[in-house]
Write a protein that holds these residues in place. Structure first.
Motif, PDB file in Angstrom:
ATOM      1  N   UNK A   1      27.800  44.810  32.069  1.00 15.43           N
ATOM      2  CA  UNK A   1      27.414  44.217  33.348  1.00 15.43           C
ATOM      3  C   UNK A   1      28.591  43.575  34.066  1.00 15.43           C
ATOM      4  N   UNK A   2      29.333  42.742  33.374  1.00 13.73           N
ATOM      5  CA  UNK A   2      30.421  42.022  34.027  1.00 13.73           C
ATOM      6  C   UNK A   2      31.591  42.930  34.367  1.00 13.73           C
ATOM      7  N   UNK A   3      31.722  44.064  33.685  1.00 15.68           N
ATOM      8  CA  UNK A   3      32.823  44.966  34.004  1.00 15.68           C
ATOM      9  C   UNK A   3      32.627  45.641  35.355  1.00 15.68           C
ATOM     10  N   UNK A   4      31.410  45.626  35.874  1.00 13.65           N
ATOM     11  CA  UNK A   4      31.129  46.234  37.174  1.00 13.65           C
ATOM     12  C   UNK A   4      31.089  45.209  38.311  1.00 13.65           C
ATOM     13  N   UNK A   5      31.191  43.927  37.978  1.00  9.96           N
ATOM     14  CA  UNK A   5      31.134  42.880  39.003  1.00  9.96           C
ATOM     15  C   UNK A   5      32.514  42.663  39.619  1.00  9.96           C
ATOM     16  N   UNK A   6      32.569  42.410  40.920  1.00 16.83           N
ATOM     17  CA  UNK A   6      33.867  42.133  41.544  1.00 16.83           C
ATOM     18  C   UNK A   6      34.374  40.744  41.174  1.00 16.83           C
ATOM     19  N   UNK A   7      35.670  40.564  41.304  1.00 12.27           N
ATOM     20  CA  UNK A   7      36.317  39.317  40.946  1.00 12.27           C
ATOM     21  C   UNK A   7      35.805  38.142  41.779  1.00 12.27           C
ATOM     22  N   UNK A   8      35.568  38.369  43.042  1.00 16.60           N
ATOM     23  CA  UNK A   8      35.085  37.297  43.920  1.00 16.60           C
ATOM     24  C   UNK A   8      33.728  36.765  43.493  1.00 16.60           C
ATOM     25  N   UNK A   9      32.828  37.656  43.114  1.00 16.94           N
ATOM     26  CA  UNK A   9      31.502  37.235  42.678  1.00 16.94           C
ATOM     27  C   UNK A   9      31.588  36.433  41.373  1.00 16.94           C
ATOM     28  N   UNK A  10      32.430  36.891  40.452  1.00 21.24           N
ATOM     29  CA  UNK A  10      32.609  36.149  39.203  1.00 21.24           C
ATOM     30  C   UNK A  10      33.224  34.775  39.463  1.00 21.24           C
ATOM     31  N   UNK A  11      34.111  34.687  40.444  1.00 22.12           N
ATOM     32  CA  UNK A  11      34.695  33.397  40.805  1.00 22.12           C
ATOM     33  C   UNK A  11      33.661  32.441  41.373  1.00 22.12           C
ATOM     34  N   UNK A  12      32.762  32.958  42.213  1.00 25.30           N
ATOM     35  CA  UNK A  12      31.705  32.122  42.784  1.00 25.30           C
ATOM     36  C   UNK A  12      30.751  31.650  41.689  1.00 25.30           C
ATOM     37  N   UNK A  13      30.403  32.542  40.767  1.00 24.81           N
ATOM     38  CA  UNK A  13      29.541  32.163  39.644  1.00 24.81           C
ATOM     39  C   UNK A  13      30.227  31.086  38.800  1.00 24.81           C
ATOM     40  N   UNK A  14      31.520  31.244  38.572  1.00 22.58           N
ATOM     41  CA  UNK A  14      32.267  30.259  37.795  1.00 22.58           C
ATOM     42  C   UNK A  14      32.271  28.901  38.488  1.00 22.58           C
ATOM     43  N   UNK A  15      32.467  28.876  39.790  1.00 21.46           N
ATOM     44  CA  UNK A  15      32.449  27.608  40.531  1.00 21.46           C
ATOM     45  C   UNK A  15      31.068  26.965  40.497  1.00 21.46           C
ATOM     46  N   UNK A  16      30.013  27.772  40.610  1.00 24.53           N
ATOM     47  CA  UNK A  16      28.653  27.229  40.550  1.00 24.53           C
ATOM     48  C   UNK A  16      28.362  26.626  39.168  1.00 24.53           C
ATOM     49  N   UNK A  17      28.784  27.303  38.126  1.00 26.02           N
ATOM     50  CA  UNK A  17      28.573  26.784  36.773  1.00 26.02           C
ATOM     51  C   UNK A  17      29.387  25.510  36.541  1.00 26.02           C
ATOM     52  N   UNK A  18      30.617  25.479  37.039  1.00 24.85           N
ATOM     53  CA  UNK A  18      31.439  24.282  36.904  1.00 24.85           C
ATOM     54  C   UNK A  18      30.838  23.118  37.676  1.00 24.85           C
ATOM     55  N   UNK A  19      30.350  23.393  38.865  1.00 24.74           N
ATOM     56  CA  UNK A  19      29.702  22.347  39.661  1.00 24.74           C
ATOM     57  C   UNK A  19      28.471  21.788  38.962  1.00 24.74           C
ATOM     58  N   UNK A  20      27.687  22.654  38.351  1.00 30.14           N
ATOM     59  CA  UNK A  20      26.514  22.210  37.593  1.00 30.14           C
ATOM     60  C   UNK A  20      26.912  21.313  36.441  1.00 30.14           C
ATOM     61  N   UNK A  21      27.963  21.689  35.737  1.00 28.90           N
ATOM     62  CA  UNK A  21      28.444  20.894  34.605  1.00 28.90           C
ATOM     63  C   UNK A  21      28.938  19.525  35.064  1.00 28.90           C
ATOM     64  N   UNK A  22      29.734  19.493  36.112  1.00 34.12           N
ATOM     65  CA  UNK A  22      30.282  18.231  36.611  1.00 34.12           C
ATOM     66  C   UNK A  22      29.154  17.333  37.127  1.00 34.12           C
TER      67      UNK A  22
END
Length: 136
Positions: A64-85
């Motif tokens: 699944x993640x091998x087909x996702x673009x870098x920008x989308x993975x970056x947005x998901x990463x920021x959302x997860x980091x924001x949730x954690x903080x």
């Protein structure tokens, strides 16, 4: 003999007896002996995930993640980091209420769950970097 000494002695005997061969059984007898040669097929259709470049190929990210673009993975990463903080900050605010530490009222399941998003944010940020390096 006190009860505590009896319990400690019982635990010691139980632990030691776990490593002793039973008296009625020889140590060299085998319960099951194979009767012939066994061959295993180790191919299992697994792809080689080894790389020698600076970054791995996208296929290491899975189907699944091998087909996702870098920008989308970056947005998901920021959302997860924001949730954690946010979860950690809210737990910190709840800890400051009088008597919250003693009663445990500052522990909320949704803030505990949110605090687990930090490692996921790190993983998706690494996946975004891999995809960016691979041109996706």
């Amino acid at each position: 003999m006190s009860k505590l000494s009896f319990v400690i002695l019982s635990l010691y005997v139980a632990a030691v007896s776990a490593f002793v061969t039973p008296a009625g059984r020889a140590a060299n007898k085998v319960a099951f002996a194979p009767t012939g040669s066994v061959s295993f097929d180790t191919s299992l259709n697994a792809e080689d995930m080894y790389w020698e470049d600076e970054y791995p190929p996208s296929k290491v990210l899975g189907p699944y993640m091998s087909k996702m673009p870098s920008g989308l993975l970056g947005i998901i990463s920021l959302a997860l980091l924001g949730t954690c903080v946010y979860s950690c900050a809210q737990s910190g605010i709840l800890q400051q209420e009088p008597g919250a530490i003693a009663s445990g009222a500052w522990v909320k399941w949704y803030y505990v769950l949110g605090s687990f998003m930090g490692p996921l944010a790190w993983g998706t940020h690494v996946a975004a970097w891999i995809q960016r390096k691979n041109g996706m």
